[in-house]
Structures are given as C-alpha cells and as structure tokens.
Design a protein around this motif. Structure first.
Motif, PDB file in Angstrom:
ATOM      1  N   CYS A  14      40.743  41.708  24.267  1.00  0.00           N
ATOM      2  CA  CYS A  14      39.817  42.731  24.751  1.00  0.00           C
ATOM      3  C   CYS A  14      38.387  42.194  24.633  1.00  0.00           C
ATOM      4  CB  CYS A  14      39.978  44.005  23.937  1.00  0.00           C
ATOM      5  SG  CYS A  14      38.935  45.361  24.491  1.00  0.00           S
ATOM      6  N   ASN A  15      37.647  42.271  25.716  1.00  0.00           N
ATOM      7  CA  ASN A  15      36.255  41.801  25.739  1.00  0.00           C
ATOM      8  C   ASN A  15      36.123  40.348  25.285  1.00  0.00           C
ATOM      9  OD1 ASN A  15      35.270  44.285  26.669  1.00  0.00           O
ATOM     10  ND2 ASN A  15      35.085  45.077  24.590  1.00  0.00           N
ATOM     11  N   LYS A  59      33.753  44.433  18.726  1.00  0.00           N
ATOM     12  CA  LYS A  59      33.685  44.026  20.123  1.00  0.00           C
ATOM     13  C   LYS A  59      35.041  44.223  20.807  1.00  0.00           C
ATOM     14  CE  LYS A  59      32.381  40.167  23.086  1.00  0.00           C
ATOM     15  NZ  LYS A  59      31.947  38.766  23.133  1.00  0.00           N
ATOM     16  N   GLN A  61      37.050  46.509  20.143  1.00  0.00           N
ATOM     17  CA  GLN A  61      37.332  47.947  20.116  1.00  0.00           C
ATOM     18  C   GLN A  61      38.683  48.225  19.475  1.00  0.00           C
ATOM     19  OE1 GLN A  61      36.868  49.133  24.213  1.00  0.00           O
ATOM     20  NE2 GLN A  61      34.680  48.722  24.200  1.00  0.00           N
TER      21      GLN A  61
END
Length: 74
Positions: A14-15, A59, A61
């Motif tokens: 994620c990200n 970052k 999440q």
C-alpha cells in the motif's frame, strides 16, 4: 507495565510500502488499554515497526485491528 505484541495479519502493498505477514513488534504501555485505540499508541506501534523493519505503517495505512493482531502479555 503491560507488553503488547502486534503481528501483521496479511501480506500487503500500500502506497509503495511492502508488509509481510507475520511481522511482529512489542510495545510497552503504562495501561492495559490497547494502544491501537489512541493516537499516541498508534505512533508508538508505528515507531516500533519502523525501528525493527524500516516499514512505515502509517504510510501503509495499516495501524488498525483489521491489519494487526494484538495480544497483551503480563
């Protein structure tokens, strides 16, 4: 002082942050309430993951019970 153990539940990307299933950190807290339930506790957990694995859980999440198993040991 209770020690909380947090373990990632699943592999995740994620990200741009890669999280592997089974990554574990321990956090010492002054109370028995789960640190995931307050902002200061989440910061402490994020810092522990950053220190041990170099992973930015904020970052990614991933600072919630949906992504982390939590167990309190005495």
């Amino acid at each position: 002082m209770p020690i909380w153990k947090f373990t990632t539940k699943m592999k995740r990307n994620c990200n741009g942050v890669f999280i592997e299933k089974g990554m574990t950190v321990e956090v010492v807290t002054p109370t028995t309430s789960n640190p995931l339930n307050n902002p200061q506790g989440r910061d402490q957990i994020a810092a522990a993951f950053m220190t041990k694995y170099g992973v930015d859980m904020k970052k990614a999440q991933s600072l919630s019970s949906g992504y982390l198993d939590s167990v309190m040991s005495k």
